[in-house]
Design a protein around this motif. Sequence first.
Motif, PDB file in Angstrom:
ATOM      1  N   MET B  24     -13.165  15.262  -0.407  1.00 13.11           N
ATOM      2  CA  MET B  24     -11.957  15.649  -1.146  1.00 13.11           C
ATOM      3  C   MET B  24     -10.784  15.852  -0.193  1.00 13.11           C
ATOM      4  O   MET B  24      -9.667  15.464  -0.477  1.00 13.11           O
ATOM      5  CB  MET B  24     -12.227  16.928  -1.928  1.00 13.11           C
ATOM      6  N   GLU B  25     -11.102  16.477   0.920  1.00 16.86           N
ATOM      7  CA  GLU B  25     -10.081  16.736   1.922  1.00 16.86           C
ATOM      8  C   GLU B  25      -9.477  15.423   2.416  1.00 16.86           C
ATOM      9  O   GLU B  25      -8.266  15.223   2.458  1.00 16.86           O
ATOM     10  CB  GLU B  25     -10.757  17.503   3.077  1.00 16.86           C
ATOM     11  N   ARG B  26     -10.385  14.491   2.772  1.00 15.99           N
ATOM     12  CA  ARG B  26      -9.935  13.224   3.338  1.00 15.99           C
ATOM     13  C   ARG B  26      -9.127  12.418   2.315  1.00 15.99           C
ATOM     14  O   ARG B  26      -8.104  11.826   2.630  1.00 15.99           O
ATOM     15  CB  ARG B  26     -11.163  12.421   3.797  1.00 15.99           C
ATOM     16  N   GLN B  27      -9.635  12.412   1.096  1.00 17.75           N
ATOM     17  CA  GLN B  27      -8.974  11.586   0.071  1.00 17.75           C
ATOM     18  C   GLN B  27      -7.839  12.332  -0.623  1.00 17.75           C
ATOM     19  O   GLN B  27      -7.089  11.740  -1.386  1.00 17.75           O
ATOM     20  CB  GLN B  27     -10.006  11.145  -0.964  1.00 17.75           C
ATOM     21  N   ARG B  28      -7.764  13.602  -0.380  1.00 19.96           N
ATOM     22  CA  ARG B  28      -6.768  14.448  -1.030  1.00 19.96           C
ATOM     23  C   ARG B  28      -6.740  14.195  -2.535  1.00 19.96           C
ATOM     24  O   ARG B  28      -5.714  13.877  -3.134  1.00 19.96           O
ATOM     25  CB  ARG B  28      -5.390  14.200  -0.417  1.00 19.96           C
ATOM     26  N   LEU B  29      -7.922  14.314  -3.099  1.00 24.61           N
ATOM     27  CA  LEU B  29      -8.036  14.017  -4.514  1.00 24.61           C
ATOM     28  C   LEU B  29      -9.085  14.934  -5.146  1.00 24.61           C
ATOM     29  O   LEU B  29     -10.270  14.629  -5.138  1.00 24.61           O
ATOM     30  CB  LEU B  29      -8.461  12.544  -4.672  1.00 24.61           C
ATOM     31  N   PRO B  30      -8.651  16.046  -5.702  1.00 26.88           N
ATOM     32  CA  PRO B  30      -9.615  17.006  -6.244  1.00 26.88           C
ATOM     33  C   PRO B  30     -10.085  16.614  -7.649  1.00 26.88           C
ATOM     34  O   PRO B  30      -9.865  17.326  -8.610  1.00 26.88           O
ATOM     35  CB  PRO B  30      -8.810  18.310  -6.290  1.00 26.88           C
ATOM     36  N   VAL B  31     -10.725  15.457  -7.748  1.00 29.38           N
ATOM     37  CA  VAL B  31     -11.237  15.036  -9.053  1.00 29.38           C
ATOM     38  C   VAL B  31     -12.747  14.914  -8.956  1.00 29.38           C
ATOM     39  O   VAL B  31     -13.297  14.867  -7.860  1.00 29.38           O
ATOM     40  CB  VAL B  31     -10.637  13.680  -9.495  1.00 29.38           C
ATOM     41  N   ARG B  32     -13.412  14.826 -10.131  1.00 33.44           N
ATOM     42  CA  ARG B  32     -14.871  14.833 -10.116  1.00 33.44           C
ATOM     43  C   ARG B  32     -15.479  13.449  -9.887  1.00 33.44           C
ATOM     44  O   ARG B  32     -16.617  13.318  -9.533  1.00 33.44           O
ATOM     45  CB  ARG B  32     -15.406  15.428 -11.423  1.00 33.44           C
ATOM     46  N   TYR B  33     -14.718  12.411 -10.136  1.00 38.45           N
ATOM     47  CA  TYR B  33     -15.297  11.066  -9.969  1.00 38.45           C
ATOM     48  C   TYR B  33     -15.102  10.562  -8.534  1.00 38.45           C
ATOM     49  O   TYR B  33     -14.183  10.975  -7.831  1.00 38.45           O
ATOM     50  CB  TYR B  33     -14.690  10.087 -10.976  1.00 38.45           C
ATOM     51  N   HIS B  34     -15.990   9.670  -8.142  1.00 41.38           N
ATOM     52  CA  HIS B  34     -15.917   9.146  -6.781  1.00 41.38           C
ATOM     53  C   HIS B  34     -14.918   8.008  -6.683  1.00 41.38           C
ATOM     54  O   HIS B  34     -14.833   7.167  -7.582  1.00 41.38           O
ATOM     55  CB  HIS B  34     -17.285   8.629  -6.332  1.00 41.38           C
ATOM     56  N   VAL B  35     -14.209   8.008  -5.573  1.00 37.96           N
ATOM     57  CA  VAL B  35     -13.193   6.981  -5.331  1.00 37.96           C
ATOM     58  C   VAL B  35     -13.463   6.400  -3.960  1.00 37.96           C
ATOM     59  O   VAL B  35     -13.880   7.121  -3.049  1.00 37.96           O
ATOM     60  CB  VAL B  35     -11.793   7.631  -5.356  1.00 37.96           C
ATOM     61  N   GLU B  36     -13.252   5.106  -3.819  1.00 36.48           N
ATOM     62  CA  GLU B  36     -13.392   4.531  -2.477  1.00 36.48           C
ATOM     63  C   GLU B  36     -12.208   4.992  -1.633  1.00 36.48           C
ATOM     64  O   GLU B  36     -11.115   5.200  -2.156  1.00 36.48           O
ATOM     65  CB  GLU B  36     -13.423   3.007  -2.578  1.00 36.48           C
ATOM     66  N   ASP B  37     -12.431   5.104  -0.342  1.00 38.12           N
ATOM     67  CA  ASP B  37     -11.341   5.580   0.507  1.00 38.12           C
ATOM     68  C   ASP B  37     -10.120   4.677   0.367  1.00 38.12           C
ATOM     69  O   ASP B  37     -10.240   3.463   0.279  1.00 38.12           O
ATOM     70  CB  ASP B  37     -11.782   5.630   1.971  1.00 38.12           C
ATOM     71  N   TYR B  38      -8.986   5.307   0.306  1.00 41.47           N
ATOM     72  CA  TYR B  38      -7.749   4.544   0.119  1.00 41.47           C
ATOM     73  C   TYR B  38      -6.687   5.160   1.007  1.00 41.47           C
ATOM     74  O   TYR B  38      -6.884   6.225   1.590  1.00 41.47           O
ATOM     75  CB  TYR B  38      -7.341   4.581  -1.360  1.00 41.47           C
ATOM     76  N   ASP B  39      -5.581   4.495   1.051  1.00 44.61           N
ATOM     77  CA  ASP B  39      -4.476   4.946   1.892  1.00 44.61           C
ATOM     78  C   ASP B  39      -3.783   6.145   1.235  1.00 44.61           C
ATOM     79  O   ASP B  39      -3.130   5.988   0.211  1.00 44.61           O
ATOM     80  CB  ASP B  39      -3.497   3.771   2.046  1.00 44.61           C
ATOM     81  N   VAL B  40      -3.957   7.325   1.821  1.00 49.98           N
ATOM     82  CA  VAL B  40      -3.379   8.507   1.173  1.00 49.98           C
ATOM     83  C   VAL B  40      -1.925   8.752   1.558  1.00 49.98           C
ATOM     84  O   VAL B  40      -1.249   9.565   0.927  1.00 49.98           O
ATOM     85  CB  VAL B  40      -4.168   9.801   1.512  1.00 49.98           C
ATOM     86  N   ALA B  41      -1.467   8.045   2.573  1.00 52.26           N
ATOM     87  CA  ALA B  41      -0.103   8.299   3.045  1.00 52.26           C
ATOM     88  C   ALA B  41       0.910   7.852   2.002  1.00 52.26           C
ATOM     89  O   ALA B  41       0.722   6.831   1.341  1.00 52.26           O
ATOM     90  CB  ALA B  41       0.132   7.547   4.349  1.00 52.26           C
ATOM     91  N   ASP B  42       1.917   8.660   1.793  1.00 53.17           N
ATOM     92  CA  ASP B  42       3.062   8.191   1.024  1.00 53.17           C
ATOM     93  C   ASP B  42       2.702   7.811  -0.410  1.00 53.17           C
ATOM     94  O   ASP B  42       3.242   6.836  -0.946  1.00 53.17           O
ATOM     95  CB  ASP B  42       3.592   6.930   1.738  1.00 53.17           C
ATOM     96  N   ARG B  43       1.820   8.575  -0.995  1.00 45.34           N
ATOM     97  CA  ARG B  43       1.358   8.199  -2.335  1.00 45.34           C
ATOM     98  C   ARG B  43       2.472   8.102  -3.383  1.00 45.34           C
ATOM     99  O   ARG B  43       2.508   7.125  -4.135  1.00 45.34           O
ATOM    100  CB  ARG B  43       0.293   9.185  -2.822  1.00 45.34           C
ATOM    101  N   PRO B  44       3.376   9.103  -3.434  1.00 47.91           N
ATOM    102  CA  PRO B  44       4.395   9.005  -4.490  1.00 47.91           C
ATOM    103  C   PRO B  44       5.216   7.721  -4.406  1.00 47.91           C
ATOM    104  O   PRO B  44       5.449   7.065  -5.419  1.00 47.91           O
ATOM    105  CB  PRO B  44       5.272  10.230  -4.241  1.00 47.91           C
TER     106      PRO B  44
END
Lengths: 234, 474
Positions: B24-44
């Motif tokens: 969760m920390e790495r992906q900065r995504l506090p959701v329950r489903y699994h996500v493949e690692d993605y580029d978290v920079a500059d999301r907006p």
Amino acid sequence: MQTLLELAQGPLFRLTFAIMALGLLRIFILDIWGAIEAYRKAGDKNIPWKQAIKKTLGWLFPVRKAFGSRPVYSLLSILFHTGLILVPIFLFAHVELWKSGTGLGWITLPKSWADYLTLSTIIFGLALFFGRIAVRAASFLSRKQDYLWPLILIVPFITGYICAHAGVTPAGYRFYMLIHILSAELIFVLLPFTKIAHCVLMPLSQLVATLAWRFPPDTDEPVAISLNKKGVPV
Amino acid sequence: MNKNRATEEERTRALKPTKKPEVMERQRLPVRYHVEDYDVADRPRRFLEAFAVILRHSNYRFALEHFIRMSAKCSRCSVQCQVYLASGDLKDIPCYRSELLLGVYRRHFTMGGMLKGRVLGDSGLTDEMIEEMAESFWNCTACRRCSIECPAGIDHGLITHLGRYILSEIGIAPRALVVSVREQLEGKTGNTSAIPVPALLDTLEFLQDDMRETKGVEIEFPLDVEGCDYVFFPAVSDYLMEADTLMGIAAVFAATGDSWTTGTGYFDGINYGLFYSDRMLERIVKKVHAEAERLKGKNILIGECGHASRSAKYFVPTYCGGEKALPVINIMEYTYGALTEGRFRLDPNIVTEKVAYHDPCNIARQGWIIDQPREILKAFCKNYVEMEPHGENNICCGGGGGTVSIDEIRPYRTTIAGKVKAEQIRGSGCKYLVAPCANCKKQLRELVEDQKIDCEVVGLHDLIYKAIILENKN
Ligand code: SF4
Ligand code: SF4
């Protein structure tokens, strides 16, 4: 006061009415234009017109909806809207004004009906206002203007009723009349720019919702290219 | 106490994070489903970019324009949402969920919004808002029940659909769905269950043997026959899990003698693109149509699967040439037609238990197929009961919108999203719950298990298979 009243009744009325009419016409045309564009691009042009029209009529004359999932709210809302629409358009005094100004006239509401409808609009408008405060889901969703609207909308009804009935002094009459007209004009101006625009967009709603699922074909490629993802694996 | 409301204990179980904290920390995504690692920079910024591109190449804009002018915030839709009814969480009110995206649209893509943002110094879309959308759009089952009740015609299912599409373009989409689609579009087997052709042949042979033994008749599963009336696409998982459904369908064809075939080039009706990306939706739909054309078939026949049926019915015309595209029908339409024409008979003394029918949202919400399956069931089930509400107004199984295939959110699906359905099933007292949809079947089975309801979830053709009267032509 008299000059103010004349100003409000004359030039200001024409100006605000024009803003409303043109504004509403503009968004109505934009909406239809958007729909036509969407239809033109749609890969599937088979639209279930009948179903959309049926649903539209269902919401324009929500007789059956009234007994559905939220009967009290629905009934309040329907009654509120009935007065809101009928009184300004079919009130004898309003029609007379139109006649003297433009020569155009139409049928009018019997006086007693107009009175009842005016009162019911005021009461149901207040009920909607308090309902919004009281119902947890509604108050959570509401923005400031959502509370404000029912209150703004009933001001011309209250003042109009006072002018038509209460034995006010001539000065009092002019005062209430001024508020009556100014509040109506404020509503005119706000109409095209707020959610009350639904008064003209409502008939298009079901069509828009249906048409929105008619996607244009072949968008995979251009979207992928624009996002620099052409050839990138899933 | 409202029996539809989840208990505190259920809520805790349902909302417990299933991911490791470091992920969760790495992906900065506090959701329950699994996500493949993605580029978290500059999301907006990337979200807005994707949004803009999608708007440019789609038809969404006019609808969003309409919706932002209409939104009355009346909360009427809240009464209809089975998720909100169960969770009681105000953030699950359909209109609130939609506003997450409509607000971004208003702020960044309308003149007024941009001006207002400037004047008020509101910087617009933030990381937190993206996180909230990522959570919210996957709590919704996209069942579209709420849209029936919206006077403004706001289609929350469409907005959820669009929101997921945009999120997926910046890399936020449930891994379960993405992996299936990847195998279907780019994998060796070309289908979501990764069944290679030899395994398919084995399965069909096995089914044929089974039918010979239990029914005493030779029933065929034709393969790669050209020029058939119907080219058949079930949810491919049926080959692994729904033998009775498939045998029931084969039995009906055996009785009617109509020509049908499965293509070994492509035999999967599933389209998880429908749930997260229009680009994938389009690519998959085109595969279905291409296979039917390759076999010179006259109709595309979809098996017992809600979203497979919907994606073919409504998107084959969209992506494959409008009126020129091959017609799409669902197996229930076919079977109903054959039954009313008297082309096969059903023994009314076989299924005597209480039977109820669950309408899959994807099939019933638009009023496409509602009465036919009921007529079929009533024709041979003595003890048919109806659940309320049903038909166009049905309550979603709780696994709609593709959430059913996300195994890590099962607790959420069976204690919150499916809670209202569970009460409905319990109330009906049915022994057999007929759910002609691969997704609904999976979800409902998990639901009756987790909620401890004594009831068996079956397909429509499973019961037909039990009761069909076949003449032994040999
Ligand atoms: S689509 Fe279904 S789950 Fe989503 S908000 Fe509407 S009723 Fe709720
Ligand atoms: S899985 Fe079935 S009930 Fe559930 S949303 Fe899909 S069609 Fe509806």
